[in-house]
Design an enzyme around this catalytic site. Structure first.
Site, PDB file in Angstrom:
ATOM      1  N   LYS A 141       0.822  -1.212   0.000  1.00 45.72           N
ATOM      2  CA  LYS A 141       0.000   0.000   0.000  1.00 45.72           C
ATOM      3  C   LYS A 141       0.853   1.257   0.000  1.00 45.72           C
ATOM      4  O   LYS A 141       0.504   2.260  -0.605  1.00 45.72           O
ATOM      5  CB  LYS A 141      -0.914   0.032   1.226  1.00 45.72           C
ATOM      6  CG  LYS A 141      -2.100  -0.886   1.091  1.00 45.72           C
ATOM      7  CD  LYS A 141      -3.166  -0.495   2.097  1.00 45.72           C
ATOM      8  CE  LYS A 141      -4.429  -1.308   1.884  1.00 45.72           C
ATOM      9  NZ  LYS A 141      -5.494  -0.919   2.787  1.00 45.72           N
ATOM     10  N   LYS A 179      -7.472  -8.957  -7.161  1.00 43.36           N
ATOM     11  CA  LYS A 179      -8.660  -9.194  -6.361  1.00 43.36           C
ATOM     12  C   LYS A 179      -9.754  -8.176  -6.701  1.00 43.36           C
ATOM     13  O   LYS A 179      -9.441  -7.022  -6.999  1.00 43.36           O
ATOM     14  CB  LYS A 179      -8.244  -9.037  -4.893  1.00 43.36           C
ATOM     15  CG  LYS A 179      -9.166  -9.665  -3.883  1.00 43.36           C
ATOM     16  CD  LYS A 179      -8.508  -9.662  -2.510  1.00 43.36           C
ATOM     17  CE  LYS A 179      -9.428  -9.036  -1.489  1.00 43.36           C
ATOM     18  NZ  LYS A 179      -9.001  -9.198  -0.107  1.00 43.36           N
ATOM     19  N   LYS A 189     -13.305  -2.945  -3.608  1.00 44.19           N
ATOM     20  CA  LYS A 189     -14.271  -1.852  -3.597  1.00 44.19           C
ATOM     21  C   LYS A 189     -13.600  -0.522  -3.910  1.00 44.19           C
ATOM     22  O   LYS A 189     -14.273   0.463  -4.157  1.00 44.19           O
ATOM     23  CB  LYS A 189     -15.041  -1.813  -2.278  1.00 44.19           C
ATOM     24  CG  LYS A 189     -14.185  -1.886  -1.039  1.00 44.19           C
ATOM     25  CD  LYS A 189     -15.062  -2.143   0.188  1.00 44.19           C
ATOM     26  CE  LYS A 189     -14.228  -2.120   1.441  1.00 44.19           C
ATOM     27  NZ  LYS A 189     -14.183  -3.298   2.221  1.00 44.19           N
TER      28      LYS A 189
END
Ligand code: TRP
Length: 339
Positions: free
Chosen positions: A119, A202, A205
C-alpha cells in the site's frame, strides 16, 4: 499455551471504504453467516471504521459506507440478535488496547507486513502513521474479545500471525496466560473473487474502474452489462476444470457462478463445459441478479431507515463493550497502571 481454555469466539471486520462488492459477499460475509449458524461459536462482527481512516476518507462517504456495510451484513444474513454487530468507533476500548499493543509490537515486525509495503509503495514517507500501526489495532480488535477464531482472506493471514506474536509476547513479558493464540480461518466456503477486467487482481471496492467489480447495490441491468463486458479469452469454456488452467478470467467467472449457486466449480463445468460466452455470461448474470436482488432490496430498506440501523449498531456496541471492558481492565492491571 492452553488456548483451549478460551471459549470459541469469532471476530472479524470489514472496512467501510467504498461500497461492498460481490467479493466481500462471497469471500467473507457468506462464511460469517455460516459461523454464526454454528452453535460452537459466539460471533462478533465489526465495521472497522477506525481502520478506514488510515487512508483519507471523505466524512460524508465514511458515514454512508459505515451504514452501507452494516446494512449489507444484515441483509446477507448476519442476525444482530445472534451475532454482535457494531462499528468500531462506538467501542473506544479498541483504540485503547491498540495503543498498548503498539507498545508490545516491534518496529521490525511491522516492517515485515507485506500489505503495508504494497500500500505504501514508493510513498512510504507520506502515508499516515496509522497505516503503519494498523496491524496493532487489528490485533486489539481480536484480542479485546479473546477471540479464538478469525475468518479472513489470505491477504490478512499475516496480520493474524502478528496478532499471535503480540499475544505471545504480552503473555511472556508479563508472565501471564491471558491472551489466546488466535487461529486464522481461511478454509471453508469462502472464495477469492477476482477483478472482472484483470483476473490476476482481487475484486476490490476501491479499484479505479467500476466495471471491474459487482457492487452489492448494482441494479440488474448494470450487473448484466458488467458480466457481458467482463474480460475473457476468445476460447469457449473448456470441457473440464483442468482446461481452465492459465485462464484466470474464465476461471473466475466459473468460481463466481459456483459461489452464487452454492455448488462446486466441477458441477458448473458439468453443466456449462464447452459452452460459448454468449451462453454462460447471461446465465451467470441471471443467477447473480436472482441471488443479489433480495439482498440489495433489504439493504435499501435498511439504508432508508438509518435510525433503525444506528440503533442496531449502538446495541451491538453495548454488548461488545460488556465483553471488552473486563478484558481491557485486566490488561491495564497486568501492566501495572494505577486506575
Ligand atoms: N484488516 C482487515 C481487512 O482489511 C479488516 C480488519 C480489521 C479485521 N480488524 C480486523 C479483520 C480484525 C479480522 C479481524 O480486511
Amino acid at each position: 499455551m492452553a488456548d483451549t481454555a478460551f471459549a470459541p469466539r469469532v471476530f472479524s471486520g470489514i472496512k467501510p471504504s467504498g461500497g461492498l462488492t460481490l467479493g466481500n459477499y462471497l469471500g467473507a460475509i457468506k462464511r460469517w453467516v455460516e459461523m454464526q449458524e454454528d452453535p460452537t461459536y459466539e460471533t462478533i462482527y465489526c465495521v472497522v471504521d477506525m481502520h478506514a481512516v488510515t487512508v483519507w476518507q471523505d466524512p460524508a462517504d465514511l458515514r454512508r459506507a459505515t451504514r452501507e456495510v452494516a446494512a449489507s451484513m444484515i441483509a446477507s444474513g448476519i442476525d444482530p440478535e445472534r451475532s454482535i454487530l457494531f462499528n468500531q468507533a462506538r467501542v473506544p476500548a479498541h483504540t485503547e488496547l491498540g495503543w498498548l499493543f503498539s507498545c508490545v509490537a516491534r518496529v521490525g515486525w511491522m516492517n515485515r507486513m507485506t500489505q503495508f509495503k504494497d500500500k505504501a509503495g514508493k510513498n512510504a514517507e507520506k502515508v499516515s502513521l496509522g497505516l503503519y500501526a494498523y496491524p496493532a489495532l487489528m490485533a486489539a480488535d481480536i484480542l479485546l474479545y479473546h477471540a479464538t477464531h478469525v475468518p479472513v482472506g489470505e491477504d490478512q493471514k499475516q496480520h493474524v500471525e502478528l496478532t499471535r506474536d503480540i499475544a505471545a509476547k504480552f503473555n511472556h513479558d508479563y508472565g501471564v496466560d491471558f491472551f489466546p493464540i488466535t487461529e486464522p480461518v481461511t478454509e471453508g466456503p469462502a472464495m477469492r473473487v477476482m477483478n472482472l477486467r484483470d483476473g490476476s487482481k482481487k475484486m476490490s471496492k476501491s479499484g479505479e474502474s467500476d466495471m471491474e467489480r459487482i457492487n452489492m447495490l448494482d441494479d440488474a441491468d448494470t450487473i448484466a452489462k458488467k458480466f457481458k463486458k467482463a474480460k475473457t479469452d476468445p476460447e469457449p469454456l473448456s470441457s473440464d476444470l483442468a482446461g481452465l488452467a492459465g485462464r484466470p478470467e474464465a476461471r473466475n467467472l466459473v468460481d463466481i457462478y459456483a459461489g452464487l449457486a452454492d455448488i462446486s466449480a466441477e458441477a458448473v463445468m458439468a453443466e456449462y463445459g464447452g459452452s460459448g460466452w454468449g451462453v454462460f455470461k447471461p446465465a451467470l448474470a441471471d443467477l447473480a441478479v436472482a441471488k443479489l436482488a433480495p439482498v440489495s432490496d433489504e439493504m435499501r430498506r435498511l439504508l432508508d431507515a438509518p435510525e433503525e440501523l444506528d440503533a442496531i449498531m449502538a446495541r451491538g456496541a453495548e454488548r461488545a463493550d460488556e465483553i471488552a471492558q473486563p478484558i481491557l481492565a485486566r490488561t491495564y492491571d497486568i501492566m501495572g497502571f494505577v486506575r
